[in-house]
Design a protein around this motif. Structure first.
Motif, PDB file in Angstrom:
ATOM      1  N   PRO A   8     -31.302   0.610  45.421  1.00  0.00           N
ATOM      2  CA  PRO A   8     -30.288   0.570  44.365  1.00  0.00           C
ATOM      3  C   PRO A   8     -30.675   1.372  43.118  1.00  0.00           C
ATOM      4  N   TYR A  11     -29.244   4.659  43.307  1.00  0.00           N
ATOM      5  CA  TYR A  11     -27.801   4.633  43.083  1.00  0.00           C
ATOM      6  C   TYR A  11     -27.480   4.566  41.594  1.00  0.00           C
ATOM      7  N   TYR A  12     -28.233   3.730  40.849  1.00  0.00           N
ATOM      8  CA  TYR A  12     -27.933   3.598  39.415  1.00  0.00           C
ATOM      9  C   TYR A  12     -28.194   4.910  38.684  1.00  0.00           C
ATOM     10  N   PHE A  15     -25.445   7.326  39.467  1.00  0.00           N
ATOM     11  CA  PHE A  15     -24.248   6.883  38.758  1.00  0.00           C
ATOM     12  C   PHE A  15     -24.305   7.319  37.300  1.00  0.00           C
ATOM     13  N   LEU A  18     -23.495  10.904  37.071  1.00  0.00           N
ATOM     14  CA  LEU A  18     -22.065  11.148  37.317  1.00  0.00           C
ATOM     15  C   LEU A  18     -21.231  10.842  36.075  1.00  0.00           C
ATOM     16  N   ILE A  19     -21.541   9.744  35.407  1.00  0.00           N
ATOM     17  CA  ILE A  19     -20.775   9.386  34.201  1.00  0.00           C
ATOM     18  C   ILE A  19     -21.015  10.425  33.116  1.00  0.00           C
ATOM     19  N   VAL A  52     -22.438  12.616  45.011  1.00  0.00           N
ATOM     20  CA  VAL A  52     -21.823  11.496  45.737  1.00  0.00           C
ATOM     21  C   VAL A  52     -22.128  11.630  47.221  1.00  0.00           C
ATOM     22  N   PHE A  56     -24.597   8.613  47.688  1.00  0.00           N
ATOM     23  CA  PHE A  56     -23.731   7.483  48.041  1.00  0.00           C
ATOM     24  C   PHE A  56     -23.363   7.530  49.513  1.00  0.00           C
TER      25      PHE A  56
ATOM     26  N   VAL B  72     -13.926   7.242  35.572  1.00  0.00           N
ATOM     27  CA  VAL B  72     -15.058   6.320  35.413  1.00  0.00           C
ATOM     28  C   VAL B  72     -14.887   5.104  36.312  1.00  0.00           C
ATOM     29  N   LEU B  75     -15.641   6.133  39.929  1.00  0.00           N
ATOM     30  CA  LEU B  75     -17.076   6.369  40.133  1.00  0.00           C
ATOM     31  C   LEU B  75     -17.822   5.043  40.201  1.00  0.00           C
ATOM     32  N   SER B  78     -17.398   3.533  43.500  1.00  0.00           N
ATOM     33  CA  SER B  78     -18.279   4.155  44.486  1.00  0.00           C
ATOM     34  C   SER B  78     -19.664   3.540  44.399  1.00  0.00           C
ATOM     35  N   LEU B  79     -20.103   3.265  43.178  1.00  0.00           N
ATOM     36  CA  LEU B  79     -21.412   2.641  43.018  1.00  0.00           C
ATOM     37  C   LEU B  79     -21.444   1.279  43.706  1.00  0.00           C
ATOM     38  N   ALA B  82     -21.547   1.670  47.434  1.00  0.00           N
ATOM     39  CA  ALA B  82     -22.876   2.031  47.930  1.00  0.00           C
ATOM     40  C   ALA B  82     -23.804   0.822  47.898  1.00  0.00           C
ATOM     41  N   LEU B  83     -23.673   0.024  46.848  1.00  0.00           N
ATOM     42  CA  LEU B  83     -24.517  -1.171  46.756  1.00  0.00           C
ATOM     43  C   LEU B  83     -24.164  -2.175  47.851  1.00  0.00           C
ATOM     44  N   TRP B  86     -25.955  -1.197  50.890  1.00  0.00           N
ATOM     45  CA  TRP B  86     -27.365  -1.586  50.753  1.00  0.00           C
ATOM     46  C   TRP B  86     -27.535  -3.076  51.025  1.00  0.00           C
ATOM     47  N   HIS B 198     -15.978   6.885  49.466  1.00  0.00           N
ATOM     48  CA  HIS B 198     -16.611   7.924  48.652  1.00  0.00           C
ATOM     49  C   HIS B 198     -15.825   9.215  48.748  1.00  0.00           C
ATOM     50  N   ILE B 202     -14.368  11.559  45.846  1.00  0.00           N
ATOM     51  CA  ILE B 202     -14.644  12.985  45.702  1.00  0.00           C
ATOM     52  C   ILE B 202     -13.341  13.762  45.493  1.00  0.00           C
ATOM     53  N   ILE B 205     -12.539  13.482  42.013  1.00  0.00           N
ATOM     54  CA  ILE B 205     -13.468  14.275  41.199  1.00  0.00           C
ATOM     55  C   ILE B 205     -12.963  15.696  41.053  1.00  0.00           C
TER      56      ILE B 205
END
Lengths: 96, 224, 573
Positions: A8, A11-12, A15, A18-19, A52, A56, B72, B75, B78-79, B82-83, B86, B198, B202, B205
């Motif tokens: 993770p 990922y953070y 992220f 990306l922001i 991404v 991701f 935002v 995105l 997407s985070l 992805a988590l 995981w 995702h 994209i 994006i």
């Protein structure tokens, strides 16, 4: 699964980038940079998309076949755009 | 608790083989989606070259603030997606369910903001065919402005349709996850539909700079 | 010579006609409509695709009947001018999207791709079944629209006629086609993943049968081209329904943009239609010449080459549309390149036949028909690729003849070849060989008589898609229509004798042709899981005879040398 697991923390970090890039691309649109709006916007967008995809979407550990698939999709899109634009960009050229 | 053998199809050697096939199948599907949106991008590019001025003018009237907020939001979703993959990989069921629900929630927020944005576009007379006043576009060609707006609605509309489907699937995954269907040995659906999610991100994006950021903005464009 | 047959690879003797096979493992409508067995799904497709072929053929019949007379007086002729437009539109749409695109992949490919690579099924069996239901839904919607009058836009749906002027059921037909496109996409996706991940141990890429290579190349085209067509058709529907003018010149829209997006799919689509046929021909030629394919690597890469190059030439359909001259020149040059891989294949098939031990059975007769007719069709394509010549023959019967030579003389012939070749494996029965040869001959004669005059007609200037023509063209038109009636007989015959063979044909063993290939190492009909034990592959796909033997057979060497060679072989083993 024999798959490599992305933690993770990665990922953070992605992220956050990306922001930051989003703020950058919106911020750039307030500057007087003319034609570079489109170029810069697309470039930043491409960087975000690559991040991404690699992290991701786990493409960084992806099989060769998945790289080929995505590469083929992009390459063929390139064919579509480039060859179509050869028509539009040359329509008003004179023959002689 | 799902029995491992119950989810392995007879024509695969083992779960790992099946997982690989599912992932590759989704990548192949995403390649086709690249071409679907790509066709629209191509048409957009052709007109963008031909009618640059009208396109820039029209683009500057769109609501950049909502678009940026939506970027935002997506995105972040997407985070969380992805988590959730995981969480499935390490067997944390509760985190998996929460992350999937959060992903769906963020996607829904995107759609809500989109509806707000479309409403404002309607009020601003930016909907060709429904609410469009050629008189407001005296400096440029109103016909070309309508072309831009047509592409704007079709591209964001197609994107929203894809996102809606994604939300539905993610909610279904959350339900299955809550029932314990996914383990570190079998979580292929989560990963597969994560890839789809995702991809939808994209697409957005690229839509952001292409539709909203092609011309110079003033601070007043933010509609604050 | 018995020495040749000794080298034909045989599996460990398989059992005689199996007790349980994929046809009788379960009975009842539900076992068919809810099956995930790729072999049953292939048969479901076989029935639907055959039905669509005869519906498209009925439209063709009406067209050819109408064209027996010049119809210059308004209202004369079998059909009104408006109905004639609808007829050729539906003929094109049904034949292309509901027959030619799916036929070989969804029938022969579905059945034999898993078997040829030693797999128990395709990668996604449920997706396979879904693709059939989606195909049927698209077909039903399109057929319903057809019965209500269909469209009159031509299968190409050119704007702005299709978006603004046509008073016909454009949108329902577009919906039906888009849905059918998904069916094609699912099949292509399934095949790509299957070939990547489901090959038996030892089956490297360069040991794959060429039919598998051609299906893989076809699937790549399907995946990359179909989405663009879907988008183009959706945009036409959006413009027609809501007046949003992407292609509307009044708004600065460009009708040519539609044509670019449309042909980006529809040109590669012709390779979707012909590549699987080429794969079938490779299988049939090697088996009935009892010889290894000449230049395996070249043929395999030629399939990929056709798939890639086929994407670079689409605007050769638009030379007269108003495109920039420079773009026309670029596309014309690229169009010449795409002929090269096809020519390589024709050369290699011919070289395979040379000095082979040719066994003139029905599949080979159809395959030889393919080679000859496809070559003619392909070469006339080169005529059309030249911009200067295309100016004169564009939108004439020259073009019509060109693509029918490839689609009918090519793909349909190849399909017939494959259907006959693999019929014993699919059904467990042999078709009557005499009738098969007769059908092949009738089809060939009927085809030539139908389409060869159309080259002349086009060259003389008869436009396509016109309900009337000048009286000077009548003789050639009548010739063409007469040929069409013969062709029809040639297609009905197999329908009759193949169905007859299901009940009364001679029972087939596992390998009636003595062919190589994993699909022949199973009983006929195959068991539901294809292979009791996953095969391990240790040889190439067409090892019919060692090259030493061929030199003895064809080299004009006297008997003693032949016997000496045989003795050498038996000592060597």
């Amino acid at each position: 699964m024999a798959e490599r697991i992305i933690p993770p923390s990665t990922y953070y970090r992605v992220f956050a980038v990306l922001i930051a890039l989003t703020f950058l691309t919106v911020g750039l649109s307030f500057l007087p940079i003319g034609v570079w709006h489109t170029v810069g916007g697309l470039f930043i967008g491409a960087v975000k998309a690559v991040l991404v995809a690699l992290f991701f979407m786990h493409l960084i550990h992806g099989s060769k076949a998945s790289w080929v698939m995505i590469g083929a999709g992009l390459f063929w899109l390139g064919i579509l755009m480039v060859l179509t634009l050869t028509d539009y960009l040359t329509r008003h050229w004179l023959l002689y | 608790m799902a029995d491992k053998s119950a989810v392995l199809w007879h024509h695969f050697d083992d779960l790992s083989h099946q997982h690989e096939a599912n992932a590759l199948g989704m990548w192949a599907f995403l390649a086709t989606e690249v071409l679907v949106f790509g066709a629209l991008f191509t048409g957009y590019a052709a007109y963008r070259f031909s009618y640059a001025e009208a396109f820039e003018e029209a683009s500057s009237r769109l609501n950049v603030l909502i678009a940026a907020v939506n970027t935002v939001v997506l995105l972040t979703s997407s985070l969380t997606m992805a988590l959730s993959v995981w969480a499935a990989q390490v067997g944390r069921r509760r985190m998996l369910v929460w992350c999937l629900l959060l992903t769906a929630l963020l996607g829904t927020a995107f759609l809500v903001f989109k509806v707000v944005e479309y409403n404002e576009d309607y009020r601003e007379q930016l909907v060709p065919g429904l609410a469009f006043d050629p008189g407001k576009w005296k400096d440029t060609n109103p016909a070309h402005v309508q072309l831009f707006l047509a592409f704007y609605y079709i591209m964001t509309g197609l994107h929203a349709v894809h996102l809606t489907v994604g939300i539905g699937i993610v909610l279904f995954l959350a339900l299955m996850a809550w029932r314990g269907a996914y383990t570190p040995a079998y979580y292929a659906p989560v990963e597969m539909w994560g890839l789809y999610w995702h991809f939808v991100d994209i697409v957005w994006i690229f839509l952001l700079p292409l539709l909203y950021l092609i011309g110079r903005h003033e601070l007043s464009d933010l509609h604050l | 010579m018995s020495t040749v047959l000794e080298h034909v690879p045989q599996a460990v003797p398989p059992p005689a006609q199996p007790q349980v096979h994929y046809l009788n493992v379960a009975f009842g409508v539900r076992s068919w409509l809810l099956t995930t067995d790729h072999k049953r799904i292939a048969l479901l497709y076989l029935v639907s695709v055959t039905l669509m072929f005869f519906i498209g053929g009925a439209a063709a019949t009406l067209i050819r009947l109408h064209l027996m007379t010049p119809n210059q007086a308004p209202g004369s002729g079998l059909l009104t001018a408006d109905n004639y437009n609808r007829m050729f539109t539906m003929h094109g749409l049904i034949m292309i999207f509901f027959f030619l695109v799916p036929v070989i992949p969804a029938v022969l490919g579905n059945f034999f791709l898993p078997m040829m690579i030693g797999a128990r099924d395709l990668a996604f069996p449920r997706l396979n079944l879904l693709s059939w239901y989606v195909y049927v839904s698209g077909a039903v919607i399109t057929f319903w629209a057809m019965l209500r009058g269909g469209t009159d836009t031509g299968w190409t749906f050119y704007t702005p006629f299709s978006t603004k002027a046509s008073h016909s059921l454009v949108v329902p037909v577009l919906i039906g086609l888009t849905i059918a496109g998904f069916s094609s996409l699912f099949t292509g996706l399934n095949f790509v993943v299957t070939v990547h991940l489901m090959r038996a141990p030892g089956l490297t890429w360069f040991r794959l049968p060429l039919f598998v290579w051609s299906l893989y190349a076809t699937s790549v085209i399907i995946l990359l081209a179909t989405p663009v067509l879907a988008m183009a058709l959706v945009l036409v529907a959006v413009e027609r329904l809501w007046g949003v003018g992407i292609f509307d010149p009044a708004l600065g829209g460009d009708p040519l943009l539609f044509q670019h997006l449309f042909w980006f799919y529809s040109h590669p689509a012709v390779y979707i239609m012909v590549l699987p046929g080429m794969g079938v021909v490779s299988e049939v030629i090697t088996c009935f010449a009892r010889k290894n394919i000449f230049g395996y690597t070249f043929v395999a890469f030629a399939s990929i080459g056709i798939a890639v190059l086929g994407f670079l030439v689409w605007a050769h359909h638009m030379f007269l549309a108003g495109m920039s001259v420079y773009a026309s020149l670029v596309f014309s040059a690229l169009s010449y390149f795409v002929a090269v891989p096809s020519a390589i294949k024709v050369f290699n098939w011919t070289a395979t036949l040379y000095k082979g031990s040719v066994w003139l059975q029905t599949p080979l007769l159809f395959a030889l028909g393919f080679i000859g007719l496809f070559t003619i069709g392909g070469m006339t394509g080169l005529f059309l690729a030249a911009v200067g010549l295309d100016v004169h023959v564009h939108d004439t019967y020259f073009v019509v003849a060109h693509f029918h030579f490839i689609m009918v003389g090519g793909t349909v012939m190849a399909y017939m070849a494959g259907l006959h070749y693999w019929w014993p494996k699919m059904s467990g029965r042999m078709y009557p060989e005499g009738w098969g040869k007769l059908a092949a001959l009738i089809v060939f004669v009927g085809f030539i008589l139908t389409f060869l005059p159309q080259f002349v007609l086009g060259y003389l200037g008869m436009p396509r898609r016109y309900a009337s023509y000048v009286p000077e063209f009548q003789v050639l038109n009548v010739m063409s229509s007469a040929g069409a009636s013969i062709l029809a007989v040639g297609y009905v015959l197999p329908l009759v004798y193949l169905i007859w063979s299901l009940g009364y044909g001679k029972k087939a063993g596992p390998n009636p042709w003595g062919a190589t290939g994993l699909e022949w190492q199973t009983p006929s009909p195959p068991p539901p899981e294809n292979f009791a034990v996953t095969p391990v592959v240790d040889r190439g796909p067409y090892e019919y005879a060692s090259s030493g033997e061929i030199e003895v057979i064809g080299g004009g060497v006297p008997e003693q040398a032949a016997q000496a060679a045989v003795q050498e072989e038996s000592h060597g083993r």
